[in-house]
Scaffold this motif. Structure first.
Motif, PDB file in Angstrom:
ATOM      1  N   MET A   1     -98.981  28.974  -3.765  1.00  0.00           N
ATOM      2  CA  MET A   1    -100.108  28.030  -3.634  1.00  0.00           C
ATOM      3  C   MET A   1     -99.619  26.625  -3.295  1.00  0.00           C
ATOM      4  O   MET A   1    -100.295  25.875  -2.594  1.00  0.00           O
ATOM      5  CB  MET A   1    -100.918  27.995  -4.933  1.00  0.00           C
ATOM      6  CG  MET A   1    -101.667  29.301  -5.250  1.00  0.00           C
ATOM      7  SD  MET A   1    -102.806  29.813  -3.937  1.00  0.00           S
ATOM      8  CE  MET A   1    -104.014  28.488  -4.060  1.00  0.00           C
ATOM      9  N   ASN A   2     -98.422  26.294  -3.786  1.00  0.00           N
ATOM     10  CA  ASN A   2     -97.877  24.951  -3.518  1.00  0.00           C
ATOM     11  C   ASN A   2     -97.461  24.780  -2.058  1.00  0.00           C
ATOM     12  O   ASN A   2     -97.318  23.655  -1.580  1.00  0.00           O
ATOM     13  CB  ASN A   2     -96.665  24.680  -4.414  1.00  0.00           C
ATOM     14  CG  ASN A   2     -97.051  24.560  -5.873  1.00  0.00           C
ATOM     15  OD1 ASN A   2     -98.194  24.214  -6.190  1.00  0.00           O
ATOM     16  ND2 ASN A   2     -96.120  24.870  -6.770  1.00  0.00           N
ATOM     17  N   HIS A   3     -97.245  25.884  -1.379  1.00  0.00           N
ATOM     18  CA  HIS A   3     -96.784  25.817   0.026  1.00  0.00           C
ATOM     19  C   HIS A   3     -97.760  26.518   0.975  1.00  0.00           C
ATOM     20  O   HIS A   3     -97.350  27.051   2.002  1.00  0.00           O
ATOM     21  CB  HIS A   3     -95.395  26.441   0.142  1.00  0.00           C
ATOM     22  CG  HIS A   3     -94.367  25.800  -0.741  1.00  0.00           C
ATOM     23  ND1 HIS A   3     -93.818  24.569  -0.467  1.00  0.00           N
ATOM     24  CD2 HIS A   3     -93.817  26.206  -1.922  1.00  0.00           C
ATOM     25  CE1 HIS A   3     -92.959  24.251  -1.418  1.00  0.00           C
ATOM     26  NE2 HIS A   3     -92.948  25.227  -2.312  1.00  0.00           N
ATOM     27  N   SER A   4     -99.038  26.501   0.623  1.00  0.00           N
ATOM     28  CA  SER A   4    -100.059  27.169   1.447  1.00  0.00           C
ATOM     29  C   SER A   4    -100.156  26.565   2.846  1.00  0.00           C
ATOM     30  O   SER A   4    -100.468  27.250   3.810  1.00  0.00           O
ATOM     31  CB  SER A   4    -101.422  27.113   0.755  1.00  0.00           C
ATOM     32  OG  SER A   4    -101.791  25.773   0.507  1.00  0.00           O
ATOM     33  N   ASP A   5     -99.852  25.250   2.952  1.00  0.00           N
ATOM     34  CA  ASP A   5     -99.893  24.592   4.269  1.00  0.00           C
ATOM     35  C   ASP A   5     -98.815  25.147   5.194  1.00  0.00           C
ATOM     36  O   ASP A   5     -99.061  25.377   6.385  1.00  0.00           O
ATOM     37  CB  ASP A   5     -99.738  23.068   4.122  1.00  0.00           C
ATOM     38  CG  ASP A   5     -98.474  22.663   3.362  1.00  0.00           C
ATOM     39  OD1 ASP A   5     -97.999  23.470   2.519  1.00  0.00           O
ATOM     40  OD2 ASP A   5     -97.959  21.565   3.613  1.00  0.00           O
ATOM     41  N   LYS A   6     -97.623  25.400   4.637  1.00  0.00           N
ATOM     42  CA  LYS A   6     -96.529  25.955   5.442  1.00  0.00           C
ATOM     43  C   LYS A   6     -96.821  27.395   5.851  1.00  0.00           C
ATOM     44  O   LYS A   6     -96.551  27.803   6.985  1.00  0.00           O
ATOM     45  CB  LYS A   6     -95.215  25.896   4.659  1.00  0.00           C
ATOM     46  CG  LYS A   6     -94.649  24.494   4.516  1.00  0.00           C
ATOM     47  CD  LYS A   6     -93.320  24.508   3.795  1.00  0.00           C
ATOM     48  CE  LYS A   6     -92.759  23.091   3.671  1.00  0.00           C
ATOM     49  NZ  LYS A   6     -91.477  23.071   2.936  1.00  0.00           N
ATOM     50  N   LEU A   7     -97.379  28.153   4.916  1.00  0.00           N
ATOM     51  CA  LEU A   7     -97.745  29.545   5.210  1.00  0.00           C
ATOM     52  C   LEU A   7     -98.845  29.607   6.264  1.00  0.00           C
ATOM     53  O   LEU A   7     -98.798  30.412   7.184  1.00  0.00           O
ATOM     54  CB  LEU A   7     -98.208  30.256   3.930  1.00  0.00           C
ATOM     55  CG  LEU A   7     -97.159  30.496   2.847  1.00  0.00           C
ATOM     56  CD1 LEU A   7     -97.802  31.037   1.578  1.00  0.00           C
ATOM     57  CD2 LEU A   7     -96.071  31.437   3.331  1.00  0.00           C
ATOM     58  N   GLY A   8     -99.841  28.724   6.113  1.00  0.00           N
ATOM     59  CA  GLY A   8    -100.950  28.653   7.075  1.00  0.00           C
ATOM     60  C   GLY A   8    -100.476  28.260   8.462  1.00  0.00           C
ATOM     61  O   GLY A   8    -100.914  28.842   9.468  1.00  0.00           O
ATOM     62  N   LYS A   9     -99.553  27.294   8.522  1.00  0.00           N
ATOM     63  CA  LYS A   9     -98.999  26.845   9.805  1.00  0.00           C
ATOM     64  C   LYS A   9     -98.242  27.979  10.494  1.00  0.00           C
ATOM     65  O   LYS A   9     -98.383  28.206  11.698  1.00  0.00           O
ATOM     66  CB  LYS A   9     -98.071  25.645   9.584  1.00  0.00           C
ATOM     67  CG  LYS A   9     -97.549  25.035  10.882  1.00  0.00           C
ATOM     68  CD  LYS A   9     -96.533  23.950  10.611  1.00  0.00           C
ATOM     69  CE  LYS A   9     -95.928  23.450  11.919  1.00  0.00           C
ATOM     70  NZ  LYS A   9     -94.825  22.488  11.685  1.00  0.00           N
ATOM     71  N   ALA A  10     -97.426  28.693   9.705  1.00  0.00           N
ATOM     72  CA  ALA A  10     -96.650  29.819  10.254  1.00  0.00           C
ATOM     73  C   ALA A  10     -97.578  30.926  10.755  1.00  0.00           C
ATOM     74  O   ALA A  10     -97.339  31.520  11.810  1.00  0.00           O
ATOM     75  CB  ALA A  10     -95.706  30.368   9.194  1.00  0.00           C
ATOM     76  N   LEU A  11     -98.655  31.185  10.009  1.00  0.00           N
ATOM     77  CA  LEU A  11     -99.628  32.209  10.408  1.00  0.00           C
ATOM     78  C   LEU A  11    -100.319  31.826  11.719  1.00  0.00           C
ATOM     79  O   LEU A  11    -100.459  32.658  12.627  1.00  0.00           O
ATOM     80  CB  LEU A  11    -100.660  32.402   9.297  1.00  0.00           C
ATOM     81  CG  LEU A  11    -101.752  33.456   9.543  1.00  0.00           C
ATOM     82  CD1 LEU A  11    -101.144  34.842   9.729  1.00  0.00           C
ATOM     83  CD2 LEU A  11    -102.759  33.469   8.396  1.00  0.00           C
ATOM     84  N   LEU A  12    -100.718  30.566  11.835  1.00  0.00           N
ATOM     85  CA  LEU A  12    -101.367  30.089  13.068  1.00  0.00           C
ATOM     86  C   LEU A  12    -100.407  30.146  14.255  1.00  0.00           C
ATOM     87  O   LEU A  12    -100.804  30.505  15.363  1.00  0.00           O
ATOM     88  CB  LEU A  12    -101.895  28.661  12.878  1.00  0.00           C
ATOM     89  CG  LEU A  12    -103.135  28.517  11.990  1.00  0.00           C
ATOM     90  CD1 LEU A  12    -103.458  27.046  11.757  1.00  0.00           C
ATOM     91  CD2 LEU A  12    -104.343  29.224  12.617  1.00  0.00           C
ATOM     92  N   GLU A  13     -99.147  29.789  14.027  1.00  0.00           N
ATOM     93  CA  GLU A  13     -98.123  29.870  15.091  1.00  0.00           C
ATOM     94  C   GLU A  13     -97.966  31.313  15.565  1.00  0.00           C
ATOM     95  O   GLU A  13     -97.831  31.570  16.764  1.00  0.00           O
ATOM     96  CB  GLU A  13     -96.767  29.369  14.564  1.00  0.00           C
ATOM     97  CG  GLU A  13     -96.626  27.872  14.530  1.00  0.00           C
ATOM     98  CD  GLU A  13     -95.258  27.436  14.015  1.00  0.00           C
ATOM     99  OE1 GLU A  13     -94.441  28.303  13.624  1.00  0.00           O
ATOM    100  OE2 GLU A  13     -95.011  26.229  13.992  1.00  0.00           O
TER     101      GLU A  13
END
Length: 197
Positions: A1-13
């Motif tokens: 949950m603390n790194h949801s932005d990084k996970l979301g960015k990787a998913l979008l990429e």
């Protein structure tokens, strides 16, 4: 949950990489399929050539192209497009050739040109096979795009490989879950659409 932005960015990429690859792949495969309809020999040569390329491991093909196109998304998309040609062409050509010869003869007898027969008769009657090819290409692209992170193409593979380098179990698990989850989800959605078609 603390790194949801990084996970979301990787998913979008990852999704972006897949979408760009598929647009280019379908465009090229459509042109090659139209050309293959005019010659059975050319059709067999195309499928054989791309089947041989498809048998080459993705990392080896990435390595072969890096001196030409460099590291990053260009090399990844190029390799993914090449791999997709086998899956798309095999299904596109098979689907178009499975149309009843009697229907083709009737259409030709009515004065239709080869292009009219292709677009008005063959395509509508073989849409299920065409869609199956697209579905297989999508799932394959999602999987191989994960490996493309090894050449700095980004996407979900970057989390997975970063986890493997640092022995970070959380990154390995989340990279695996998101990669597999995306492939399974997209495959099930496309299967349902395929059944409707």
């Amino acid at each position: 949950m603390n790194h949801s932005d990084k996970l979301g960015k990787a998913l979008l990429e990852h999704i972006e990489l897949v979408v760009f690859t598929l647009i280019i792949s379908i465009f090229i495969a459509s042109i090659l399929t139209i050309l293959a309809m005019y010659s059975k020999v050319f059709s067999k040569i195309l499928i054989y050539m791309f089947s041989v390329i498809y048998s080459i491991p993705s990392l080896a093909l990435f390595a072969m192209l890096i001196p030409v196109t460099g590291l990053g998304k260009v090399t990844a998309i190029t390799v993914l497009v090449i791999y997709n040609q086998y899956l798309l062409l095999r299904n596109f050509i098979a689907g178009l050739n499975e149309v009843e010869p009697g229907i083709i003869e009737a259409a030709t007898g009515m004065g239709m040109s080869n292009m009219q027969v292709l677009f008005k008769i063959r395509l509508p009657l073989s849409k299920k096979a065409l869609f199956t090819g697209v579905r297989l290409a999508v799932v394959s692209t999602i999987g191989i795009a994960t490996i493309a992170a090894s050449i700095n193409a980004g996407g979900l593979g970057s989390i997975l490989f970063d986890g493997l380098r640092n022995m970070d179990v959380y990154k390995i698990v989340w990279g695996s879950i998101l990669s597999a989850g995306l492939a399974i989800s997209v495959n099930s959605i496309l299967r349902k659409i395929e059944q409707i078609i």
